[in-house]
Design a protein around this motif. Structure first.
Motif, mmCIF file in Angstrom:
data_model
loop_
_atom_site.group_PDB
_atom_site.id
_atom_site.type_symbol
_atom_site.label_atom_id
_atom_site.label_comp_id
_atom_site.label_asym_id
_atom_site.label_seq_id
_atom_site.Cartn_x
_atom_site.Cartn_y
_atom_site.Cartn_z
ATOM 1 N N LEU A 1 -30.081 -13.938 27.885
ATOM 2 C CA LEU A 1 -30.369 -13.315 29.173
ATOM 3 C C LEU A 1 -31.805 -13.523 29.628
ATOM 4 O O LEU A 1 -32.125 -13.293 30.804
ATOM 5 C CB LEU A 1 -30.095 -11.803 29.099
ATOM 6 C CG LEU A 1 -28.671 -11.368 28.767
ATOM 7 C CD1 LEU A 1 -28.587 -9.849 28.797
ATOM 8 C CD2 LEU A 1 -27.686 -11.967 29.761
ATOM 9 N N LEU A 2 -32.674 -13.951 28.735
ATOM 10 C CA LEU A 2 -34.094 -14.027 29.072
ATOM 11 C C LEU A 2 -34.397 -14.957 30.244
ATOM 12 O O LEU A 2 -35.186 -14.594 31.129
ATOM 13 C CB LEU A 2 -34.915 -14.424 27.844
ATOM 14 C CG LEU A 2 -34.861 -13.455 26.653
ATOM 15 C CD1 LEU A 2 -35.920 -13.828 25.627
ATOM 16 C CD2 LEU A 2 -35.026 -12.018 27.089
ATOM 17 N N PRO A 3 -33.816 -16.153 30.314
ATOM 18 C CA PRO A 3 -34.118 -17.005 31.477
ATOM 19 C C PRO A 3 -33.736 -16.351 32.799
ATOM 20 O O PRO A 3 -34.495 -16.432 33.785
ATOM 21 C CB PRO A 3 -33.282 -18.267 31.211
ATOM 22 C CG PRO A 3 -33.124 -18.303 29.723
ATOM 23 C CD PRO A 3 -32.988 -16.865 29.315
ATOM 24 N N GLN A 4 -32.580 -15.688 32.830
ATOM 25 C CA GLN A 4 -32.152 -15.054 34.071
ATOM 26 C C GLN A 4 -33.063 -13.884 34.432
ATOM 27 O O GLN A 4 -33.416 -13.704 35.606
ATOM 28 C CB GLN A 4 -30.709 -14.567 33.931
ATOM 29 C CG GLN A 4 -29.714 -15.684 33.669
ATOM 30 C CD GLN A 4 -28.341 -15.132 33.340
ATOM 31 O OE1 GLN A 4 -27.619 -14.689 34.234
ATOM 32 N NE2 GLN A 4 -27.963 -15.152 32.071
ATOM 33 N N LEU A 5 -33.441 -13.107 33.441
ATOM 34 C CA LEU A 5 -34.320 -11.971 33.714
ATOM 35 C C LEU A 5 -35.697 -12.439 34.165
ATOM 36 O O LEU A 5 -36.304 -11.843 35.060
ATOM 37 C CB LEU A 5 -34.435 -11.094 32.465
ATOM 38 C CG LEU A 5 -33.163 -10.358 32.052
ATOM 39 C CD1 LEU A 5 -33.374 -9.643 30.715
ATOM 40 C CD2 LEU A 5 -32.739 -9.367 33.123
ATOM 41 N N ALA A 6 -36.184 -13.516 33.557
ATOM 42 C CA ALA A 6 -37.477 -14.062 33.976
ATOM 43 C C ALA A 6 -37.404 -14.549 35.418
ATOM 44 O O ALA A 6 -38.331 -14.323 36.213
ATOM 45 C CB ALA A 6 -37.895 -15.191 33.044
ATOM 46 N N ASP A 7 -36.311 -15.207 35.788
ATOM 47 C CA ASP A 7 -36.147 -15.684 37.158
ATOM 48 C C ASP A 7 -36.100 -14.537 38.156
ATOM 49 O O ASP A 7 -36.484 -14.700 39.327
ATOM 50 C CB ASP A 7 -34.866 -16.520 37.291
ATOM 51 C CG ASP A 7 -34.958 -17.866 36.586
ATOM 52 O OD1 ASP A 7 -36.091 -18.302 36.298
ATOM 53 O OD2 ASP A 7 -33.901 -18.466 36.315
ATOM 54 N N LEU A 8 -35.635 -13.377 37.698
ATOM 55 C CA LEU A 8 -35.552 -12.211 38.587
ATOM 56 C C LEU A 8 -36.869 -11.441 38.664
ATOM 57 O O LEU A 8 -36.961 -10.431 39.366
ATOM 58 C CB LEU A 8 -34.450 -11.266 38.088
ATOM 59 C CG LEU A 8 -33.018 -11.770 38.288
ATOM 60 C CD1 LEU A 8 -32.036 -10.881 37.534
ATOM 61 C CD2 LEU A 8 -32.674 -11.810 39.778
ATOM 62 N N GLY A 9 -37.875 -11.914 37.937
ATOM 63 C CA GLY A 9 -39.191 -11.291 38.037
ATOM 64 C C GLY A 9 -39.527 -10.285 36.967
ATOM 65 O O GLY A 9 -40.566 -9.618 37.047
ATOM 66 N N PHE A 10 -38.678 -10.167 35.956
ATOM 67 C CA PHE A 10 -39.003 -9.245 34.863
ATOM 68 C C PHE A 10 -40.116 -9.849 34.012
ATOM 69 O O PHE A 10 -40.095 -11.042 33.682
ATOM 70 C CB PHE A 10 -37.759 -8.948 34.024
ATOM 71 C CG PHE A 10 -36.789 -8.028 34.717
ATOM 72 C CD1 PHE A 10 -36.896 -6.654 34.577
ATOM 73 C CD2 PHE A 10 -35.795 -8.542 35.547
ATOM 74 C CE1 PHE A 10 -36.013 -5.808 35.231
ATOM 75 C CE2 PHE A 10 -34.910 -7.695 36.209
ATOM 76 C CZ PHE A 10 -35.024 -6.320 36.055
ATOM 77 N N GLU A 11 -41.082 -9.033 33.661
ATOM 78 C CA GLU A 11 -42.309 -9.479 33.002
ATOM 79 C C GLU A 11 -42.031 -9.976 31.584
ATOM 80 O O GLU A 11 -41.526 -9.233 30.736
ATOM 81 C CB GLU A 11 -43.318 -8.326 32.964
ATOM 82 C CG GLU A 11 -44.577 -8.591 32.164
ATOM 83 C CD GLU A 11 -45.303 -9.837 32.632
ATOM 84 O OE1 GLU A 11 -45.565 -10.705 31.783
ATOM 85 O OE2 GLU A 11 -45.584 -9.925 33.844
ATOM 86 N N VAL A 12 -42.393 -11.253 31.328
ATOM 87 C CA VAL A 12 -42.094 -11.847 30.018
ATOM 88 C C VAL A 12 -43.000 -11.302 28.913
ATOM 89 O O VAL A 12 -42.684 -11.445 27.733
ATOM 90 C CB VAL A 12 -42.190 -13.387 30.063
ATOM 91 C CG1 VAL A 12 -41.176 -13.962 31.034
ATOM 92 C CG2 VAL A 12 -43.601 -13.841 30.403
ATOM 93 N N SER A 13 -44.112 -10.685 29.292
ATOM 94 C CA SER A 13 -45.023 -10.123 28.283
ATOM 95 C C SER A 13 -44.897 -8.604 28.186
ATOM 96 O O SER A 13 -45.753 -7.945 27.594
ATOM 97 C CB SER A 13 -46.477 -10.501 28.605
ATOM 98 O OG SER A 13 -46.657 -11.897 28.535
ATOM 99 N N ALA A 14 -43.842 -8.063 28.754
ATOM 100 C CA ALA A 14 -43.629 -6.613 28.687
ATOM 101 C C ALA A 14 -43.409 -6.173 27.251
ATOM 102 O O ALA A 14 -42.967 -6.953 26.402
ATOM 103 C CB ALA A 14 -42.427 -6.224 29.539
ATOM 104 N N ARG A 15 -43.721 -4.919 26.981
ATOM 105 C CA ARG A 15 -43.523 -4.360 25.646
ATOM 106 C C ARG A 15 -42.352 -3.377 25.641
ATOM 107 O O ARG A 15 -42.069 -2.720 26.635
ATOM 108 C CB ARG A 15 -44.764 -3.585 25.193
ATOM 109 C CG ARG A 15 -46.033 -4.391 25.116
ATOM 110 C CD ARG A 15 -47.074 -3.561 24.417
ATOM 111 N NE ARG A 15 -48.430 -4.023 24.672
ATOM 112 C CZ ARG A 15 -49.459 -3.737 23.880
ATOM 113 N NH1 ARG A 15 -49.266 -3.004 22.817
ATOM 114 N NH2 ARG A 15 -50.662 -4.170 24.173
#
Length: 276
Positions: free
Chosen positions: A202-216
């Motif tokens: 799911l990470l590529p899709q979430l990244a494309d939607l603007g979810f922060e890749v460095s979030a904790r």
């Protein structure tokens, strides 16, 4: 290290674990009664009987958290050590909402920690005397450890009830996000949560939607920490390509992403990170 500091350190460890476990608590979960006959807080008053009820009723998070607040903040955690409560300590409240419970719990722990930290070795060695009733011959160390034990075991109960609630009230924030029903502003840690749930696809899709890749996550680590720690080079490479910050220290060990790769003995991700 003094005995007092050792007990303070143990108490802090138990508190930090409980503090993390009550993050995000809602009123619905706070008052959740999974069975008939639960004890809870009703109209600002905890259910209670003067004589023990057998078997003991199941208690809600509202009841359990109120009990922890009372244990930490009640007058005896000062007077049994020969202290007097400070003017700002106040009386243990009965929180009516989850938000009030979080604030009251933090205050109660601050009160307890200050009282504990002030104890000398003499205070710990001295029998508590008549003020402690049937525990008069017990010394301050025994009482301090008793309060810490209460914090540990009731804190564990709070975590367990939250696990039960989550298991019986499953949510799927990932599907909601992919459907446009959950935004990065509403769930800023979702990218890290997906990694923690091992939903790497799911990470590529979430990244494309603007979810922060460095979030904790609530536990304080990023998706990159986890990828490095389990030895997933491909996932880590994707995160690097998307601009993940590899220098962020996690909340528990204060280690960066390379530190996790080394600590968990992952030669592939260690080699990859050192090549960057």
């Amino acid at each position: 290290m003094t005995t007092t500091q050792s007990i303070v350190d143990l108490s802090d460890f138990a508190w930090e674990r409980l503090r993390d476990r009550v993050q995000g608590l809602t009123d619905t979960e706070y008052f959740w009664e999974p069975f008939d006959g639960c004890w809870t807080v009703r109209d600002g008053v905890p259910d209670l009987e003067k004589l023990p009820v057998e078997p003991a009723p199941f208690t809600t998070l509202a009841w359990r958290i109120t009990h922890i607040i009372d244990i930490l903040q009640e007058e005896r955690t000062a007077t049994w050590f020969g202290q007097q409560p400070a003017p700002g300590d106040g009386e243990p409240p009965v929180p009516r909402t989850a938000e009030e419970a979080g604030s009251a719990l933090s205050h109660a722990y601050d009160v307890w920690r200050r009282r504990l930290s002030a104890l000398s070795q003499e205070d710990l060695d001295r029998p508590m005397g008549p003020i402690a009733g049937p525990f008069a011959e017990h010394d301050g160390t025994a009482f301090a450890l008793h309060i810490v034990d209460e914090l540990i075991h009731h804190g564990a109960e709070v975590g367990t009830v939250r696990d039960f609630y989550r298991g019986t009230h499953p949510e799927d924030p990932f599907s909601a996000a992919l459907a446009g029903e959950l935004t990065p502003a509403e769930r800023p840690a979702l990218f890290a949560e997906a990694a923690a749930a091992r939903k790497w696809e799911l990470l590529p899709q979430l990244a494309d939607l603007g979810f922060e890749v460095s979030a904790r996550t609530e536990s304080g680590f990023t998706a990159a920490h986890l990828a490095a720690g389990i030895g997933d080079v491909e996932a880590l490479r994707f995160l690097v390509e998307r601009g993940a910050d590899l220098s962020i220290p996690d909340a528990r060990f204060q280690a960066d992403v390379l530190g996790w790769a080394k600590w968990f003995d992952q030669p592939a991700t260690t080699e990859y990170l050192q090549s960057l």
